[in-house]
Design a protein around this motif. Sequence first.
Motif, short mmCIF file in Angstrom:
data_model
loop_
_atom_site.label_atom_id
_atom_site.label_comp_id
_atom_site.label_asym_id
_atom_site.label_seq_id
_atom_site.Cartn_x
_atom_site.Cartn_y
_atom_site.Cartn_z
N SER A 94 0.82 -1.21 0.00
CA SER A 94 0.00 0.00 0.00
C SER A 94 0.86 1.26 0.00
O SER A 94 0.53 2.25 -0.66
N ASN A 95 1.98 1.23 0.72
CA ASN A 95 2.89 2.37 0.72
C ASN A 95 3.50 2.58 -0.67
O ASN A 95 3.57 3.70 -1.18
N THR A 96 3.93 1.46 -1.26
CA THR A 96 4.51 1.53 -2.60
C THR A 96 3.49 2.01 -3.62
O THR A 96 3.80 2.82 -4.50
N TYR A 97 2.27 1.50 -3.49
CA TYR A 97 1.21 1.88 -4.42
C TYR A 97 0.95 3.39 -4.38
O TYR A 97 0.90 4.05 -5.43
N LEU A 98 0.80 3.93 -3.19
CA LEU A 98 0.50 5.36 -3.07
C LEU A 98 1.64 6.20 -3.64
O LEU A 98 1.40 7.20 -4.33
#
Length: 310
Positions: free
Chosen positions: A284-288
Amino acid sequence: MTTAAQLPDQPVRNAADLLKAYLGLTKPRVIELLLVTTIPAMLLAVRGIPSPFLVLATLVGGTMAAGSANALNCVVDADIDQVMKRTRARPLVRRTVSNRHALIFGTALGAGSFLVLWAATNLLAGVLAVATILFYVFVYTMVLKRRTAQNIVWGGAAGCMPVVIGWAGVTGRVDWPALVMFGVVFFWTPPHTWSLAMKYKADYERAGVPMLPVVARPTAVSRQVVLFTWLMVLWTLLLAPATGWLYVAVAAIAGAWFLVLAHRLHTATKRGEPTKPMRLFHLSNTYLMIVFVALAVDSALSLPVLGWPW
């Protein structure tokens, strides 16, 4: 087994230790993620590169506001942090900083953030920053967090504000693309936080915090993760009229990637198989970051716009 209450106090040996302790109160890793969303919002607001001074001032003011909210959160949540393994090394638990000094520090950062944003950008950005701090501390931390399983859904709105503050910092107003970016982070927050809470369920349970994984069945949690992931991915595409093909393509591909892992988590949960919620948390961190970096590049290059009349 060692508990948080048994951990020895950590004495401050020098100025470097004290600085590290105060820095820890601001939760730097959380702030890093907020800054990733602020800069792209500013670039989109002008469809190009805004004044470097304006960007720097907004980032400094925004960092101070986030640090203020996090420090004050540490003061209110000191009792919770003491019994959770994930947070028991925080400065107030280890007594490297007193509650009183942390309160003064957080308040001073908040006041400073308002003054910096007001002086260097505009009054609206400063007011939004103060409103965000007050909401995070008094609405989320003091009311929602300990009383409802929907705490992170509504309380997470504070984490969505950097994009709005960034937009206001360069335009002096809040336009619809800023609200769409707010929504992207708003729908991103539950999958991000609930996947972490699935891993640390026992921690939240011991602390008496009714996070969704504590009060609901695992399948109900994973179903909510999938639902909010779909909302998030679809919401990112609402920016299409204000952006170019690069952002739309990256948002669609990254969103499909996120959806696959969210559905895999839900499927494994339904089957009673071992799950890896932290994989989704880190993703989720990478996605954002990917989505907002694509937004920044798209805006800086001023790629063909689909419909927004700039």
